[in-house]
Design a protein around this motif. Sequence first.
Motif, PDB file in Angstrom:
ATOM      1  N   ASN A  16       0.852  -1.187   0.000  1.00 23.14           N
ATOM      2  CA  ASN A  16       0.000   0.000   0.000  1.00 23.14           C
ATOM      3  C   ASN A  16       0.889   1.238   0.000  1.00 23.14           C
ATOM      4  O   ASN A  16       1.731   1.409   0.884  1.00 23.14           O
ATOM      5  CB  ASN A  16      -0.883  -0.039   1.257  1.00 23.14           C
ATOM      6  N   ILE A  17       0.722   2.099  -0.996  1.00 26.03           N
ATOM      7  CA  ILE A  17       1.559   3.305  -1.077  1.00 26.03           C
ATOM      8  C   ILE A  17       0.800   4.577  -0.706  1.00 26.03           C
ATOM      9  O   ILE A  17       1.409   5.596  -0.416  1.00 26.03           O
ATOM     10  CB  ILE A  17       2.179   3.461  -2.486  1.00 26.03           C
ATOM     11  N   GLN A  18      -0.551   4.515  -0.713  1.00 29.35           N
ATOM     12  CA  GLN A  18      -1.329   5.694  -0.324  1.00 29.35           C
ATOM     13  C   GLN A  18      -2.773   5.282  -0.064  1.00 29.35           C
ATOM     14  O   GLN A  18      -3.304   4.378  -0.724  1.00 29.35           O
ATOM     15  CB  GLN A  18      -1.292   6.767  -1.423  1.00 29.35           C
ATOM     16  N   THR A  19      -3.406   5.933   0.893  1.00 28.95           N
ATOM     17  CA  THR A  19      -4.829   5.736   1.175  1.00 28.95           C
ATOM     18  C   THR A  19      -5.516   7.091   1.188  1.00 28.95           C
ATOM     19  O   THR A  19      -5.000   8.050   1.763  1.00 28.95           O
ATOM     20  CB  THR A  19      -5.026   5.025   2.523  1.00 28.95           C
ATOM     21  N   ILE A  20      -6.662   7.166   0.534  1.00 29.98           N
ATOM     22  CA  ILE A  20      -7.468   8.393   0.528  1.00 29.98           C
ATOM     23  C   ILE A  20      -8.793   8.105   1.229  1.00 29.98           C
ATOM     24  O   ILE A  20      -9.520   7.180   0.845  1.00 29.98           O
ATOM     25  CB  ILE A  20      -7.730   8.900  -0.904  1.00 29.98           C
ATOM     26  N   ASP A  21      -9.085   8.886   2.255  1.00 28.72           N
ATOM     27  CA  ASP A  21     -10.372   8.792   2.943  1.00 28.72           C
ATOM     28  C   ASP A  21     -11.349   9.708   2.225  1.00 28.72           C
ATOM     29  O   ASP A  21     -11.135  10.929   2.144  1.00 28.72           O
ATOM     30  CB  ASP A  21     -10.205   9.207   4.411  1.00 28.72           C
ATOM     31  N   LEU A  22     -12.422   9.144   1.681  1.00 30.08           N
ATOM     32  CA  LEU A  22     -13.424   9.926   0.952  1.00 30.08           C
ATOM     33  C   LEU A  22     -14.322  10.722   1.887  1.00 30.08           C
ATOM     34  O   LEU A  22     -15.149  11.510   1.428  1.00 30.08           O
ATOM     35  CB  LEU A  22     -14.275   9.008   0.079  1.00 30.08           C
ATOM     36  N   GLY A  23     -14.147  10.520   3.184  1.00 30.21           N
ATOM     37  CA  GLY A  23     -14.996  11.161   4.186  1.00 30.21           C
ATOM     38  C   GLY A  23     -15.875  10.112   4.815  1.00 30.21           C
ATOM     39  O   GLY A  23     -16.539   9.343   4.108  1.00 30.21           O
ATOM     40  N   GLU A  24     -15.907  10.054   6.153  1.00 33.32           N
ATOM     41  CA  GLU A  24     -16.613   8.965   6.819  1.00 33.32           C
ATOM     42  C   GLU A  24     -18.108   8.944   6.514  1.00 33.32           C
ATOM     43  O   GLU A  24     -18.769   7.912   6.649  1.00 33.32           O
ATOM     44  CB  GLU A  24     -16.388   9.026   8.324  1.00 33.32           C
ATOM     45  N   ASN A  25     -18.671  10.073   6.072  1.00 35.51           N
ATOM     46  CA  ASN A  25     -20.088  10.104   5.706  1.00 35.51           C
ATOM     47  C   ASN A  25     -20.351   9.416   4.368  1.00 35.51           C
ATOM     48  O   ASN A  25     -21.493   9.082   4.053  1.00 35.51           O
ATOM     49  CB  ASN A  25     -20.602  11.548   5.638  1.00 35.51           C
ATOM     50  N   HIS A  26     -19.313   9.201   3.577  1.00 38.53           N
ATOM     51  CA  HIS A  26     -19.464   8.526   2.286  1.00 38.53           C
ATOM     52  C   HIS A  26     -19.330   7.023   2.518  1.00 38.53           C
ATOM     53  O   HIS A  26     -18.270   6.433   2.331  1.00 38.53           O
ATOM     54  CB  HIS A  26     -18.436   9.043   1.284  1.00 38.53           C
ATOM     55  N   GLN A  27     -20.446   6.416   2.918  1.00 40.46           N
ATOM     56  CA  GLN A  27     -20.436   5.041   3.382  1.00 40.46           C
ATOM     57  C   GLN A  27     -20.546   4.024   2.247  1.00 40.46           C
ATOM     58  O   GLN A  27     -21.400   4.126   1.380  1.00 40.46           O
ATOM     59  CB  GLN A  27     -21.577   4.830   4.372  1.00 40.46           C
ATOM     60  N   MET A  28     -19.636   3.058   2.301  1.00 40.32           N
ATOM     61  CA  MET A  28     -19.552   1.940   1.369  1.00 40.32           C
ATOM     62  C   MET A  28     -19.032   2.387   0.002  1.00 40.32           C
ATOM     63  O   MET A  28     -19.796   2.646  -0.928  1.00 40.32           O
ATOM     64  CB  MET A  28     -20.903   1.210   1.252  1.00 40.32           C
ATOM     65  N   ALA A  29     -17.717   2.523  -0.069  1.00 37.77           N
ATOM     66  CA  ALA A  29     -17.025   2.807  -1.331  1.00 37.77           C
ATOM     67  C   ALA A  29     -16.862   1.473  -2.049  1.00 37.77           C
ATOM     68  O   ALA A  29     -16.090   0.618  -1.608  1.00 37.77           O
ATOM     69  CB  ALA A  29     -15.673   3.448  -1.051  1.00 37.77           C
ATOM     70  N   LEU A  30     -17.599   1.271  -3.123  1.00 34.20           N
ATOM     71  CA  LEU A  30     -17.666  -0.067  -3.725  1.00 34.20           C
ATOM     72  C   LEU A  30     -16.850  -0.179  -5.019  1.00 34.20           C
ATOM     73  O   LEU A  30     -15.641  -0.253  -4.980  1.00 34.20           O
ATOM     74  CB  LEU A  30     -19.129  -0.469  -3.952  1.00 34.20           C
TER      75      LEU A  30
END
Length: 466
Positions: free
Chosen positions: A239-253
């Motif tokens: 893993n070279i990078q992680t992006i959090d889309l925002g905790e309110n954006h539930q279930m990134a599929l």
Amino acid sequence: MNLRPDPTFHATPKLAMAAPVETLAFTLMLSPDGAQPDGLAVVDVDPKSKSYGQIVHSLFMPNTGDEFHHFGWNACSSALSPLTGHAFLERRYLIIPGIRSSRIYVIDVKEPLKAKIHKIIEPEEVFEKTGYSRPHTIHCGPEGIYVSTLGGGGKDGTDGPPGIFIMDCETFEILGRYEMDRGIQDKHYDFWWNLPRDYMVSSEWGLPPQFENGIVAEDLLSNKYGHKIHFWDLRGRRNIQTIDLGENHQMALEIRPAHDPAKQHGFCGVVVDTTNLQGAIFTWWRNDDGSFEAKKTITIDPQPASADDLPELLKGFGAVPPLVTDIDLSLDDKFLYVACWGTGEMHQYDVSDPMKPNLAGKVEIGGIVNKTKHPNGKEFGYGPQMVEISRDGKRVYWTNSLYSTWDDQFYPGDRGGAMVMANAAPAGGLDLDKAFWVEFPKGYRSHQIRLEGGDCSTDSFCYPNT
């Protein structure tokens, strides 16, 4: 082994678009209560055929309780990678995992109307060799078959994080875990890659206790489902990078990178924004320095509804969320299709400019409240779910079941499996084919679709378009 590459393998997406059109589709059938064995349906999609829109062969498994969900090929256009030793593989086998049983079936479809079981991998082997459970997405890579999982070890799948494992593409032996360094990744769902650029992208749904018995409302409202996308050094397996889309954006599929590997962007669908019930699409891209960014580029609003028309789970909200449960990208990277399972809509977006998508077409069918019928007058029991696009981009197929326990929460009562097709205009626009309607055997629902010779969520390409 073939003496030359399989004719369904193509160096570029552009060449794949010019290939002969599909005449058959393979669709998974699942028994929601486990009373019957799950199966594979072979569907006639040739409009010149007398059996157009009919199941022309079925293969049922020897076990019950598998819950078929996603599946994929043993080999595809990625075999043409200059770094592989497998250019002469044959697109012959479908790899079908049971998301509940953790059992994997290898199905020989060299003669589609005589499809047969080639090998069964029992769950104990999956557990022993990987420490993972609940196998989900299948992707054929240059050197093997990659399988994502939704569960770790232990009975409830929470003993360690889920991840990806690799199978040998000739013997179908499980080789072992993919990850050398997973970083903060602790949930899993989908993954895909850019082979020449040597990176992979993965997404998150939730852990088995969060989905197997239905959606856990408390976890959703507490934003405990997945909301990150992870970027990986593909060959370095880290893993070279992680992006959090925002905790309110539930279930990134679903992860859908551009098919042309010269392009370094892609899309991820988000089921629901817990602050406003919107569905969303994020565009992600790679910068010149190798870092990644993501931005929300599409939002889809919920539809107001009376509590009397809503299932118990949604009564307190007074609205139907779109519930973006699948997305798919045409091979020319022009149109993104977004399945809104809750509202009963299939959206078509022109993403020629991936940062400024435009709604180009829409079909309404099914839906929690609207319950829009097919043009042939039949009820489409749930909403648009798994979507698949023909290689030439002219036909868009979809089914209606999401996941058995979630079906029952959002659409109470058994409503039957169905598969439909819409014709897509070159400049945009969708029109449901009145003559194409696939009904599945009583007691079965339908999920993912694969097309003869490859499709838009199967193949990875190693060379840029010219």
